[in-house]
Design an enzyme around this catalytic site. Sequence first.
Site, PDB file in Angstrom:
ATOM      1  N   THR A 132      31.074  13.499  31.597  1.00  0.00           N
ATOM      2  CA  THR A 132      30.818  12.791  30.346  1.00  0.00           C
ATOM      3  C   THR A 132      31.259  11.328  30.416  1.00  0.00           C
ATOM      4  O   THR A 132      30.672  10.463  29.780  1.00  0.00           O
ATOM      5  CB  THR A 132      31.556  13.538  29.224  1.00  0.00           C
ATOM      6  OG1 THR A 132      30.999  14.855  29.171  1.00  0.00           O
ATOM      7  CG2 THR A 132      31.369  12.892  27.889  1.00  0.00           C
ATOM      8  N   THR A 133      32.266  11.054  31.248  1.00  0.00           N
ATOM      9  CA  THR A 133      32.794   9.687  31.321  1.00  0.00           C
ATOM     10  C   THR A 133      31.743   8.666  31.735  1.00  0.00           C
ATOM     11  O   THR A 133      31.707   7.551  31.227  1.00  0.00           O
ATOM     12  CB  THR A 133      33.970   9.656  32.324  1.00  0.00           C
ATOM     13  OG1 THR A 133      34.992  10.512  31.832  1.00  0.00           O
ATOM     14  CG2 THR A 133      34.521   8.251  32.498  1.00  0.00           C
ATOM     15  N   ALA A 152      30.240   3.697  25.737  1.00  0.00           N
ATOM     16  CA  ALA A 152      31.203   2.740  26.275  1.00  0.00           C
ATOM     17  C   ALA A 152      31.817   1.835  25.207  1.00  0.00           C
ATOM     18  O   ALA A 152      32.073   0.664  25.441  1.00  0.00           O
ATOM     19  CB  ALA A 152      30.564   1.903  27.383  1.00  0.00           C
ATOM     20  N   HIS A 168      36.272   2.553  19.906  1.00  0.00           N
ATOM     21  CA  HIS A 168      36.065   2.646  18.465  1.00  0.00           C
ATOM     22  C   HIS A 168      37.302   2.202  17.693  1.00  0.00           C
ATOM     23  O   HIS A 168      38.430   2.457  18.111  1.00  0.00           O
ATOM     24  CB  HIS A 168      35.716   4.089  18.074  1.00  0.00           C
ATOM     25  CG  HIS A 168      34.392   4.533  18.614  1.00  0.00           C
ATOM     26  ND1 HIS A 168      33.202   4.108  18.077  1.00  0.00           N
ATOM     27  CD2 HIS A 168      34.070   5.330  19.664  1.00  0.00           C
ATOM     28  CE1 HIS A 168      32.205   4.640  18.759  1.00  0.00           C
ATOM     29  NE2 HIS A 168      32.703   5.390  19.734  1.00  0.00           N
ATOM     30  N   VAL A 191      36.735  24.836  40.606  1.00  0.00           N
ATOM     31  CA  VAL A 191      37.662  25.884  40.155  1.00  0.00           C
ATOM     32  C   VAL A 191      36.855  27.133  39.819  1.00  0.00           C
ATOM     33  O   VAL A 191      35.909  27.079  39.035  1.00  0.00           O
ATOM     34  CB  VAL A 191      38.474  25.412  38.937  1.00  0.00           C
ATOM     35  CG1 VAL A 191      39.333  26.554  38.388  1.00  0.00           C
ATOM     36  CG2 VAL A 191      39.341  24.222  39.312  1.00  0.00           C
ATOM     37  N   ILE A 197      36.690  17.175  23.548  1.00  0.00           N
ATOM     38  CA  ILE A 197      37.048  15.747  23.503  1.00  0.00           C
ATOM     39  C   ILE A 197      35.753  14.935  23.539  1.00  0.00           C
ATOM     40  O   ILE A 197      35.392  14.339  24.546  1.00  0.00           O
ATOM     41  CB  ILE A 197      37.979  15.360  24.672  1.00  0.00           C
ATOM     42  CG1 ILE A 197      39.113  16.377  24.850  1.00  0.00           C
ATOM     43  CG2 ILE A 197      38.528  13.956  24.465  1.00  0.00           C
ATOM     44  CD1 ILE A 197      40.166  16.375  23.787  1.00  0.00           C
ATOM     45  N   SER A 217      33.292  11.999  21.286  1.00  0.00           N
ATOM     46  CA  SER A 217      33.603  10.720  20.666  1.00  0.00           C
ATOM     47  C   SER A 217      34.530  10.943  19.465  1.00  0.00           C
ATOM     48  O   SER A 217      34.284  11.861  18.685  1.00  0.00           O
ATOM     49  CB  SER A 217      32.315  10.044  20.206  1.00  0.00           C
ATOM     50  OG  SER A 217      32.611   8.823  19.584  1.00  0.00           O
ATOM     51  N   CYS A 222      23.374  -7.675  46.915  1.00  0.00           N
ATOM     52  CA  CYS A 222      22.690  -7.305  45.673  1.00  0.00           C
ATOM     53  C   CYS A 222      22.425  -8.587  44.904  1.00  0.00           C
ATOM     54  O   CYS A 222      23.345  -9.205  44.388  1.00  0.00           O
ATOM     55  CB  CYS A 222      23.549  -6.348  44.850  1.00  0.00           C
ATOM     56  SG  CYS A 222      23.007  -6.147  43.150  1.00  0.00           S
ATOM     57  N   CYS A 270      16.364  -5.035  39.523  1.00  0.00           N
ATOM     58  CA  CYS A 270      15.523  -4.441  40.569  1.00  0.00           C
ATOM     59  C   CYS A 270      15.964  -3.016  40.889  1.00  0.00           C
ATOM     60  O   CYS A 270      15.301  -2.315  41.653  1.00  0.00           O
ATOM     61  CB  CYS A 270      15.450  -5.316  41.807  1.00  0.00           C
ATOM     62  SG  CYS A 270      16.678  -4.982  43.075  1.00  0.00           S
TER      63      CYS A 270
END
Lengths: 125, 483, 425
Positions: free
Chosen positions: B43-44, B49, B52, B175, B339, B341, B404, B441
């Site tokens: 989820t990270t 991003a 809050h 696990v 856990i 938002s 890059c 690109c």
Amino acid sequence: MAETREIICVTCPMGCTVQATVENGEVCDARGQACKRGVAFAREELLDPRRMLTATVALKGGVLRRSPVRSERPLPKAMLLRAAEVLRSVTLQAPVAQGQVVVADILGSGVDIIASRDIAAEVLS
Amino acid sequence: MNATYDVVIIGAGAVGSLIARELARYQLSILLIDKNSDVGEGTTKANTAIVHAGYDAKPGSAKARLNVAGNRMFEILCGELDIEFDRCGTLVAAMDADDLRTLEALRERGIANGVPGLEILDAAATLAHAPALNPAVRGALWAPTGGLVDPFQMALGAAENAVMNGVELALETLVTGFERQCKRLQGVVTDRGTFYTRWVIIAAGLWADDLMRKAGLTGFNIRPRKGEYYVLDRRTAEVMRSVLFPCPTPVSKGIMVTRTIHDNVLLGPNAVHVDDKNDLDVTAEGVDEVWQGALKLVPGLDRRDVIRSFAGLRASGSTDDFVISIPDEPQGLVVLAGIESPGLTAAPAIALQVCEMLREAGLRLDEKPGFNPLRRAVPRLAQLSLAERRVLIEQDPRYGHIVCRCEGVSEGQVAAACHGPIPARTYDGLKRRTRLGSGRCQGAFDLPLVIDIMARELGISPLEFTAKGGASRYLVNPEEAGG
Amino acid sequence: MSLPHWDVVVIGGGPAGMAAASEARAEGAERVLVIERNTEAGGILPQCVHNGFGLRVFGSDLTGPEYASRWLRRAEMAQVEFMLQSMVLEINADRRVLVSGAGKLHELSAGALVLATGCRERPRGALNIAGSRPAGILTAGTAQRLVNIEGYMPGKRYVILGSGDIGMIMARRLTLAGAQVLAMAEVLPYVSGLRRNLVQCVHDFDIPLHTSTTVTRTIGRERLEAVELCAVDQHWQPLCETARTIACDTLLLSVGLLPEIELARMAHVGLDPLTGGARVDESLQTSVPGVFAAGNMVHVYDLVDAVTESALRAGRQAARYVLGNRLTTAVTPQTIELGVNIHHVVPQVLHLTPELDELVIELRVRSPIEQPVRVEFLADGERVVSQRLRYARPSEMIVLTLKPDEIACLQRAEHLSVNCRPWES
């Protein structure tokens, strides 16, 4: 008996559609081409279709890992895949000079495969 | 059986990694486990991003308390761990009279939660803050403590700092169960063997409920909610600098339009329940919903600026609130579940709370004298001054070789990312550490260069180099498919 | 502190850059520098190992590497200087250039700048394909570089989306390399690349071509496992009932090229939303004085020979700018109205000075017309130039070269426009 075939000429980027009339194995009429190369192409395409073969082959000891190659002239179209297969097992040793023969008379076609650029040998540090 | 570890943490996302780093301050032996090929891969890595401010959650909830507490910690945390963070403030836009009433309710909730500085702006003041916003806007809630962060860098920064301070990291370790002795957990069983430990912390995001069941805890379920996003070219961020929320709905904060910390613009997310925890497919309907929603806030968006779409999953639990608890049975277990938002914002405060809970439960927390709280990220070349760049290039000429184009990333950064405390081992790992390949690109230019550089730095065959571990190889053996 | 100075600095060492630099020297510019990010000059040409280059410029059928080596020799003969493995990080409107390369940051200044930064391929993100994000989805050009330069094979079983020239050329290249090309899908009802490539790359090798078809979904978590193809209606909307899945490990994208304008934007060069490239005048000067544009960063060409020809003009004009020999531009600039079936025109701006003796108009049509057409250039409604073509296709650029007497007709006009419509008999 006359038969009309549509051929797209690949000689230049214009890609003219040539209407070629064939009678007794000979092209007796051609229309639609912007230049006379279209007639020649249509004739060859109907009687003995040929294409340029371009590919790359493995290269050892060079500043690059592959050497681009080409057929010096167009090859019979039916030979392209087999010729490409031959090239897959070729390994060149650097340096390579543009125009150098890579495979002579490939598959007995009378056409050589040549290198299409210079590639210097790798300088070992 | 003697425990090898004092604590095993399952899940190296933002929450698990921050807990590892917090516990690394003490004289403990710690193992951080993740099933993926890198930290922060769940989820990270795929969310909005946003840091809050804390006006969303119900007063008195763990979400409300930890959001506000976590929010306050970002300057110090991001300073210590060299994570990009911008406390730029956020806006909730009201488009009609109902929305204006919602703003008032949010403000009151925020005040109850202890959020400082909340202010309701009229239309003119709102547009002054966010000129790209729909001119029909009626007003907005301004939250000056809201901000932007790089969530992957939070997980990576914390996990790297933890590793620097002695925490062991086991990636690609799945696990499969637990070993118990009477009422107490004593081992974590994985596909790479069993790790014996005094305490287990489940910080496994979407998979928290599965692990809880394996540990014998039932009754809690996670039902993932997918959120889809569009990423727009930097060009858009030149005119769209704000963090814009619509008024929230009961299930979601709504489809927002926000600048990112990297100066792209992000649109999304929608919210769709899915059953499969691996379902990260983008859907045609989903991104269409995102686009339509975003247009309501910023009508001037141009589809040609889209450079990427992606989906993330929220670890929505069957309780409304975060679950952060030490169950009576089995003993030796800390559970973190649901856990979602504002979990990213709350994560630093959650880590502190977990330490306190462990202390109260009897784990001795003696400070480790040599703990170093500082960690440096891979240099961000594009943000350096010319003089700073010159110094880097003098030290290592590879910092002069740009691989890059879009994001201005050099071979030096690629090499640095491969030799950090937690090395990049995949293209995605490299991308998240350096931004390489994340511009317009989308890797078309850098990929052929990077394959060779990574193969050399990692000492692997180019054929083994992957996008994200497993079977995600870029190349096939030419013997098998011509050449 | 004075910066190292060149008369003309050319950014990009591809076909446009090499031609512009050589011509700038030929026109009399003393010091001419080409800055190239790769280890050698040539741009995309070294990886274009196929033939078909040079028919117009050299009158012979050359491969990409052969075409590149001819221009490189010319540039070297002209004593053009090269700065290789060097990436330009910044330029500004005062023609100062910041370059990263060879273990060093360089700052330099230029009397005139020629932007020859070429183009890039449209990436997947712009396409909005649903599904997963696995390895095995790449642009045709990236695959071409992997196969022809690096000697790597990106997959075994391919689907190609888009029928641009690079896509068709890669279909043949991969087939010759022993891989399988299972399908080529084109959203338009016609092939978007050249017809000769359709014949010699697609038809010759019996590659299944599906027009009015697109890829609607990618399947596979780690490596691509399949794609979903769907026919589309005339508004390009997928017809869901036609969806079918093809198992493959690689999806190549050949869905268009976009001018590389990042540096142009830094120098505040004006852009044309229709071409996606720099707006230029009749001398290929951009909106920023002394900054010229050449080749694919102006608009994407279909032939490298045409890139070369436009770049020669840009290099010549850049040299004239530095030498002070440039025609005055102190006349009111005029624009060309895009009339019937015209997608865009280059140059976008004309300074019709009395001295102007060379004017080349390049244009593309919006929709194909498969019958004889008239392309006409009108001045205040009067036909100044009329050209009969056997057909008009969006994939084939149309070039009008105006003679001095025709240019003279434009000079007095207030309103200029271009049309392309079926030839009225």
